[in-house]
Design a protein around this motif. Sequence first.
Motif, PDB file in Angstrom:
ATOM      1  N   PRO A 161      88.419 -12.746  10.270  1.00  0.00           N
ATOM      2  CA  PRO A 161      88.609 -12.961   8.831  1.00  0.00           C
ATOM      3  C   PRO A 161      90.088 -12.894   8.445  1.00  0.00           C
ATOM      4  N   ASP A 162      90.441 -13.667   7.401  1.00  0.00           N
ATOM      5  CA  ASP A 162      91.839 -13.693   6.963  1.00  0.00           C
ATOM      6  C   ASP A 162      92.069 -12.888   5.693  1.00  0.00           C
ATOM      7  N   GLY A 163      91.055 -12.130   5.252  1.00  0.00           N
ATOM      8  CA  GLY A 163      91.264 -11.200   4.153  1.00  0.00           C
ATOM      9  C   GLY A 163      90.982 -11.726   2.774  1.00  0.00           C
ATOM     10  N   LEU A 164      90.373 -12.910   2.644  1.00  0.00           N
ATOM     11  CA  LEU A 164      90.080 -13.502   1.339  1.00  0.00           C
ATOM     12  C   LEU A 164      88.598 -13.841   1.239  1.00  0.00           C
ATOM     13  N   LEU A 165      87.942 -13.327   0.215  1.00  0.00           N
ATOM     14  CA  LEU A 165      86.519 -13.591  -0.008  1.00  0.00           C
ATOM     15  C   LEU A 165      86.270 -13.671  -1.502  1.00  0.00           C
ATOM     16  N   ALA A 166      85.740 -14.804  -1.960  1.00  0.00           N
ATOM     17  CA  ALA A 166      85.462 -14.995  -3.383  1.00  0.00           C
ATOM     18  C   ALA A 166      83.975 -15.112  -3.628  1.00  0.00           C
ATOM     19  N   VAL A 167      83.531 -14.600  -4.759  1.00  0.00           N
ATOM     20  CA  VAL A 167      82.178 -14.840  -5.253  1.00  0.00           C
ATOM     21  C   VAL A 167      82.282 -15.919  -6.318  1.00  0.00           C
ATOM     22  N   ALA A 168      81.543 -17.000  -6.139  1.00  0.00           N
ATOM     23  CA  ALA A 168      81.623 -18.140  -7.059  1.00  0.00           C
ATOM     24  C   ALA A 168      80.234 -18.635  -7.389  1.00  0.00           C
ATOM     25  N   ASP A 169      80.140 -19.416  -8.460  1.00  0.00           N
ATOM     26  CA  ASP A 169      78.859 -20.029  -8.805  1.00  0.00           C
ATOM     27  C   ASP A 169      78.382 -20.901  -7.647  1.00  0.00           C
ATOM     28  N   ALA A 170      77.096 -20.867  -7.377  1.00  0.00           N
ATOM     29  CA  ALA A 170      76.537 -21.653  -6.279  1.00  0.00           C
ATOM     30  C   ALA A 170      76.707 -23.145  -6.566  1.00  0.00           C
ATOM     31  N   PRO A 171      77.007 -23.931  -5.531  1.00  0.00           N
ATOM     32  CA  PRO A 171      77.144 -25.377  -5.734  1.00  0.00           C
ATOM     33  C   PRO A 171      75.787 -26.023  -5.969  1.00  0.00           C
ATOM     34  N   GLY A 172      75.812 -27.180  -6.602  1.00  0.00           N
ATOM     35  CA  GLY A 172      74.579 -27.931  -6.801  1.00  0.00           C
ATOM     36  C   GLY A 172      74.248 -28.132  -8.259  1.00  0.00           C
ATOM     37  N   ARG A 173      73.470 -29.162  -8.503  1.00  0.00           N
ATOM     38  CA  ARG A 173      73.029 -29.505  -9.858  1.00  0.00           C
ATOM     39  C   ARG A 173      71.665 -30.177  -9.755  1.00  0.00           C
ATOM     40  N   PRO A 174      70.963 -30.339 -10.856  1.00  0.00           N
ATOM     41  CA  PRO A 174      69.685 -31.072 -10.796  1.00  0.00           C
ATOM     42  C   PRO A 174      69.922 -32.531 -10.419  1.00  0.00           C
TER      43      PRO A 174
END
Length: 268
Positions: A98-111
Amino acid sequence: MPAVDALALTSVANRRVKDLVRLRTRRARDELGVTLVEGHDELRLALRAGVVPRTLYWAPGLVSAERRGVVDELADAGVPVVGVSDAVFAKIAYRESPDGLLAVADAPGRPLAGLDLPPDAVVLVGEGIEKPGNLGAMLRTAEAFGVAAVVAASPVTDFGNPNVVRASKGTVFAVPVAAAPSADVLAWLRAHRLAVVVTTPQGDAPIGATDLTGPVAIVVGAESSGVTDLWLDAADARVVIPMRGRVNSLNAATAAALALYEAERQRS
């Protein structure tokens, strides 16, 4: 500039750390509608695609000086930035080295209804794709060829799977994606008047002899069983990728790449 160097999380027993680890499971991701984006390059591509992380976790001891800029950039933009110890990051990371960066983001995708297709659209449909690595590789190829959308039909793995994000190098955020049962996907393709071209070892014609210059959906099946009868029966064309070897099957991602290349070749 907000202070980002302080270590807010130093214990692997912290509840927040446990919640981050839970996000490796689909149930936890679906409950919150989020995914994990780990790695500088993946995070950069997601940002270029317009993703605004909910939170960034970073380990100052692991992030090199030349990659520190993304931390400061997100902090300046008002994204919560949480410093963690190397031990905590090792706990929450899902990548090797690991390079030390981890983000929590909205899941991709749409209807499906939210996908906007151009008149000459190429859509890649993967039915029942099982392996996150294959789905991620398909997304990278789709982005490279400018595919209008990638649709997961009756998916086994989800676009928000962290290993899909990793294998796609973040392109899952750059390509419009949607998931739905196969019958719904087929009805949507028919409503948009896309020719349905199904790849199968039992195809009626080589893919190179099939017209892919109009609006078209290229359908690739699961690694273990291929496409289901629903797609075979509904296909406007059932095509085969010619091979000289004794094994008459290709990795799903490779089959998708060859089919998309042929579509691009014809259109060029």
